[in-house]
Scaffold this active site. Structure first.
Site, PDB file in Angstrom:
ATOM      1  N   ASP A 558       0.831  -1.205   0.000  1.00 12.86           N
ATOM      2  CA  ASP A 558       0.000   0.000   0.000  1.00 12.86           C
ATOM      3  C   ASP A 558       0.866   1.255   0.000  1.00 12.86           C
ATOM      4  O   ASP A 558       2.039   1.222   0.384  1.00 12.86           O
ATOM      5  CB  ASP A 558      -0.912  -0.026   1.225  1.00 12.86           C
ATOM      6  CG  ASP A 558      -2.254   0.636   0.970  1.00 12.86           C
ATOM      7  OD1 ASP A 558      -2.348   1.447   0.035  1.00 12.86           O
ATOM      8  OD2 ASP A 558      -3.217   0.318   1.695  1.00 12.86           O
ATOM      9  N   GLU A 561       3.350   5.101  -3.663  1.00 12.41           N
ATOM     10  CA  GLU A 561       3.598   6.191  -4.618  1.00 12.41           C
ATOM     11  C   GLU A 561       4.994   6.855  -4.496  1.00 12.41           C
ATOM     12  O   GLU A 561       5.528   7.208  -5.560  1.00 12.41           O
ATOM     13  CB  GLU A 561       2.504   7.255  -4.480  1.00 12.41           C
ATOM     14  CG  GLU A 561       1.142   6.815  -4.940  1.00 12.41           C
ATOM     15  CD  GLU A 561       0.435   5.902  -3.955  1.00 12.41           C
ATOM     16  OE1 GLU A 561      -0.440   5.152  -4.370  1.00 12.41           O
ATOM     17  OE2 GLU A 561       0.779   5.948  -2.759  1.00 12.41           O
ATOM     18  N   ASP A 635      -8.096   4.117  -3.834  1.00 14.09           N
ATOM     19  CA  ASP A 635      -9.238   4.357  -2.950  1.00 14.09           C
ATOM     20  C   ASP A 635     -10.350   5.106  -3.676  1.00 14.09           C
ATOM     21  O   ASP A 635     -10.691   6.259  -3.356  1.00 14.09           O
ATOM     22  CB  ASP A 635      -8.783   5.137  -1.718  1.00 14.09           C
ATOM     23  CG  ASP A 635      -7.803   4.345  -0.874  1.00 14.09           C
ATOM     24  OD1 ASP A 635      -7.744   3.113  -1.031  1.00 14.09           O
ATOM     25  OD2 ASP A 635      -7.070   4.961  -0.076  1.00 14.09           O
TER      26      ASP A 635
END
Length: 951
Positions: A558, A561, A635
């Protein structure tokens, strides 16, 4: 003569000799050629280097000056193919580089490159003489350049790929794409054209692609208040959205720019309460530019936009998680267009920005550019093919093959934010098995550690008293796998942080800023530097010792980035990542998820070499596929619009060269109406999930996830409800299609195939499909048509030319090349099968390894010759890389009405030696309802030897 002497003095003897001789300046190399431009044309001498990679791939590098710097790419891993030959042919104006498939012509004066096919037909050219530029810049005290490269194509072209974006755009011609890794936005700098070429832009910095003209602030339009005063819009603020008449302040505003974290605190009035209030901007807009204007919003909360009295946008996104939205409107010169923007922020940290783009000039409508903030040189690869699959094959030749996922990963995954205890995990899987709902994987999301111990990778023993035993029970009792969330994040002061800090493996700016996260009282944290080889190894050693050794099957990576702090500007992100081990964050910004995946992939393959690595990561980059990385779309919101946007997002991502993609079925963040639903809203929630599961069963990875309400089918609806029945039907259908789906996974590795396919990939001659982004092919045979509106019971769709089509459920035949309106009852999504298809269906399963496919039903859809290669291997190891797999080629001859099952090729441990094939022929005159439990029209016992069956 005096003029020549003057030129000699000004430009030097080398250039003088070139001009005098009338020949271009170039030098050949073992890989290709270097051309030196004419400084009288380009302003300074530039070097343009062409390298032949294969017959159909040419690398182009360009720099100011004459020295091409050595560069080790993070993206590419190719080795030059042996036996590739080429010729360099000079002329007075050009240098031509010719391979067996491609010709590249370099303009000797400008350095602009043009590409032609073997027949001399132009494919694409760089714009010259000003299509390439280098603007000096400095980052971390080192010289770099802002790089721009512009290409020109022919009318009728269309562009796809470029990663995953949430604006609902499918064909990027005339559009702008930003490459900045963010939650829901994935930067993949690979463009693919409907004209069968691709461009891999090898740069990791903040990049704009397509129409690179800067977006304009609202203030650059003509603005008029609601009273008609020139220069601004009228902004009205209320603190109770239910009482819009109670305005606390009204003021003139000419700009809306609260895009990033912290902006709203500066721009919103101090008396305004974002959590409960609402803002309305009213007035008119005008432009002296006639044509299509694009308005790009970034927002959190609820946003409605009216132009000329028409509601153009009505969308919602959780306040902390802003989303993009794009609308277009055609203006006539000088015409005033009434505008109303209504924004309900729904949160303390608020996000709303509006920028616009003027109409694209006619002369630029066939241009496409890349503009990168930082780099040492222009560096890209031109890939050509006879079809789009060959182009994607070229991309993977450059950046690495996509390993076959473990077979269980193609089954159904259940997830939620989040299973808080060991008991919740076990009881959830137990309920699936009791209800006979097929499942292969359950996911343990974040916060299985103690609150203050993020980054420890240690289970909280009060909630997970025996994780080893839990995993063992999942494996042995329930035949279910466990994927676990790991973040590259560390709380300050925990032992793992201290170890990484001692070794210099952490980004420290967030620590210096004392930036706290959103957990409990808030904790100071940072991420590790994935560009540091030793840090990557250290991270693997940590998760191996704490987690992998317990038997975990796969990794959920997760915030990759890296999302050190959400919703920050690129400038802030670069500060948070500085310095990286390889150089300035400005140059390496977007490659973080690639390096993060690399560490885990290489670590696990070294630790357990013959167990397939499987990674699910929220962000990726060109080359991520070689590290067994699948990407999900982040998300996203639980709305019908978000669901529809996933179609174009997933298709373009797949056409970017990475074959494994998934999404949160049901959406991640949930509107208030679904959190505590009344009778009407719970029915909408159920229908939204039903339609999303129908869609989700036909993407590469089938996975449900999200915040409350819980996403298990038995928590969505009771078992006598149409929603439950439909979700269960598609779950079962997915497992029945496993021979088809696993064969596609085999093709993705062995033949560089793409599983989720834009219609343009298979119907390139049908110009009607160039802009159809809400339908797609799942493999070669299945046309998927998601239903994305509440209470929609019919679906308009297009059946491409070049084939007839069959309704999967009824067997009814339709002609191709037609727009049709078909029934879309609650429990079914329209699915069509291309005529000239063989679709294999296996036995009903509760999990992928429950039993081998000892009986396979072959549904043959007549109308053209057909073929399908059934692929099998051991399912969980890497022996297929060494040749341990089998293929069975199955062919249908339309004229003879025969099915030929060829000799099996290859072998592997545990291979099924014989099986039964049941064969059904579906024809336009003999429709057959889909029923996989009845005996086939023909049946043959197959033992690996060729069989011919007359139908």
């Amino acid at each position: 003569m005096k003029l020549r002497l003057l030129l000699f003095c000004m430009l030097g003897s080398s250039l003088f000799n070139v001009l005098l001789a009338g020949h271009p300046s170039y030098t050949t190399t073992p890989e290709g050629v270097i051309v030196f431009t004419d400084p009288l044309v380009t302003g300074a001498s530039m070097a343009v280097k062409l390298e032949v990679v294969t017959d159909n791939i040419i690398r182009v590098m360009a720099v100011p000056g004459k020295e091409i710097p050595a560069r080790e790419s993070l993206v590419t891993v190719y080795k030059k193919s042996p036996g590739v030959t080429f010729a360099v042919i000079p002329s007075k104006e050009n240098i031509t580089l010719k391979t067996g498939s491609l010709t590249a012509v370099v303009d000797a004066k400008t350095g602009a490159v043009s590409f032609f096919d073997r027949n001399g037909k132009k494919i694409l050219n760089e714009k010259g003489p000003l299509g390439r530029s280098f603007q000096p810049a400095v980052y971390d005290g080192k010289r770099a350049y802002k790089l721009v490269q512009t290409f020109q194509t022919t009318p009728g072209d269309a562009w796809y790929g470029l990663g995953q974006h949430q604006d609902g755009v499918y064909n990027y011609k005339g559009q702008q794409v930003q490459f900045f890794q963010n939650n829901t936005e994935v930067a993949i700098p690979f463009l693919i054209s409907a004209k069968n070429y691709g461009i891999l832009w090898d740069n990791y910095s903040l990049t704009t692609a397509g129409d690179i003209r800067p977006l304009q602030p609202l203030t650059t339009l003509q603005l008029f208040s609601k009273k008609g005063e020139a220069g601004w819009l009228t902004a009205s603020y209320v603190n109770d959205k239910h009482k819009p008449q109670e305005v606390i302040t009204e003021r003139a505003e000419d700009n809306i720019n609260m895009e990033f974290e912290g902006d709203s605190k500066v721009q919103l009035p101090a008396a305004f309460t974002p959590a409960s209030g609402m803002v309305t901007w009213e007035g008119s807009l005008a432009s002296y530019l006639s044509g299509n204007h694009q308005f790009r919003f970034t927002f959190g909360g609820s946003l409605k936009v009216w132009l000329n009295g028409k509601l153009m946008l009505d969308h919602w996104r959780k306040a902390w998680n802003p989303a993009p939205a794009l609308i277009s409107f055609s203006f006539k010169k000088g015409e005033k267009i009434p505008v109303k923007i209504e924004w309900t922020p729904e949160g303390g940290e608020s996000y709303l920005a509006l920028k616009w783009q003027e109409p694209l000039p006619l002369e630029e409508q066939n241009s496409f550019s890349f503009s990168s903030e930082a780099g040492q040189l222009v560096d890209y690869y031109f890939v050509y093919g006879s079809n789009m699959d060959e182009v994607i094959g070229g991309y993977r030749n450059l950046t690495g093959k996509a390993p076959i996922v473990p077979k269980w990963a193609l089954g159904f995954w259940q997830s939620r934010e989040r299973y808080k205890t060991q008991a919740e995990i076990e009881t959830t899987v137990d309920e699936f098995r009791k209800r006979k709902i097929p499942i292969d994987n359950i996911v343990l999301d974040w916060s299985y550690w103690k609150e203050a111990a993020w980054g420890s990778q240690e289970f909280d023993e009060t909630r997970f008293p025996s994780p080893d035993n839990m995993i063992d029970v999942l494996h042995k009792k329930y035949n279910t796998h466990l994927m676990i969330s790991v973040w590259p994040k560390f709380y300050e002061g925990i032992p793992a942080y201290n170890e990484f800090e001692k070794n210099g493996w952490l980004y420290k700016r967030n620590i210096a800023d004392r930036q706290r996260d959103w957990i409990g009282k808030g904790y100071v944290s940072t991420f590790y530097d994935a560009f540091n080889e030793h840090a990557r190894k250290g991270f693997w050693e940590l998760i191996n010792k704490k987690i992998y050794s317990k038997g975990v099957d796969a990794w959920w990576m997760d915030a990759s980035e890296p999302d050190i702090l959400s919703n920050v500007s690129p400038e802030k992100r670069k500060l948070q990542m500085s310095p990286t081990a390889l150089g300035s964050a400005a140059e390496y910004l977007n490659a973080y998820p690639l390096q993060n995946a690399k560490g885990i992939y290489e670590g696990q393959r070294l630790t357990e070499p013959n167990k397939r690595v499987f990674l699910l990561t929220r962000s990726g980059f060109a080359g991520s596929q070689r590290y067994a990385a699948a990407i999900w779309s982040g998300d996203i919101g639980s709305t019908w619009r978000d669901m529809k946007n996933q179609i174009a997002a997933g298709v373009n991502f797949s056409m970017s060269g990475l074959p494994y993609w998934t999404m949160d079925i049901g959406g991640f963040v949930v509107p208030e109406k679904f959190e505590k639903p009344d009778t009407e809203n719970i029915e909408e929630w159920r229908e939204l999930n039903t339609r999303w599961y129908q869609f989700g069963a036909f993407v590469p990875l089938f996975r449900a996830h999200g915040q409350f309400p819980y996403r298990e089918v038995f928590n969505i609806a009771p078992d006598d409800h149409a929603a439950y029945k439909s979700i269960l039907y598609y779950d079962n259908l997915r497992y029945r299609l496993m021979p088809y789906i696993y064969s596609l996974a085999g093709q993705a590795y062995h033949e560089n195939y793409t599983i989720m396919r834009g219609l343009v990939m298979d119907f390139a001659k049908d110009t009607a499909v160039l802009n159809i982004g809400d339908q797609f092919m799942f493999g070669p045979s299945l046309l998927v048509n998601p239903v994305c509106e509440y209470r929609q019971r019919n679906r308009e769709l297009y059946l491409p030319k070049g084939a007839g089509w069959y309704d999967l459920y009824s067997g009814k035949w339709y002609a191709g090349g037609e727009h049709i309106n078909v029934e879309a009852p609650y429990e079914r999504m329209p699915l069509f099968v291309k005529a000239g298809s063989i679709v294999p269906f296996g036995p009903g399963l509760q999990y992928t390894s429950q039993k081998p496919a000892d009986t396979i039903t072959l549904n043959v859809y007549a109308g053209a010759d057909a073929s399908f290669d059934l692929y099998e291997d051991e399912g969980t190891n890497y022996d297929y890389e060494k040749g341990a797999f089998s293929t069975i080629s199955i062919k249908y001859n339309e004229a003879a009405k025969t099915v030929t099952i060829d000799d099996r090729k290859g072998t592997f441990n545990g291979m099924l030696q014989k099986r039964t094939f049941r064969i059904n022929l579906i024809t336009p005159k003999e429709a057959q309802r889909l029923d996989l439990d009845v005996k086939g029209e023909k049946e043959v016992l197959y033992e690996g030897k060729k069989a011919v069956i007359k139908l």
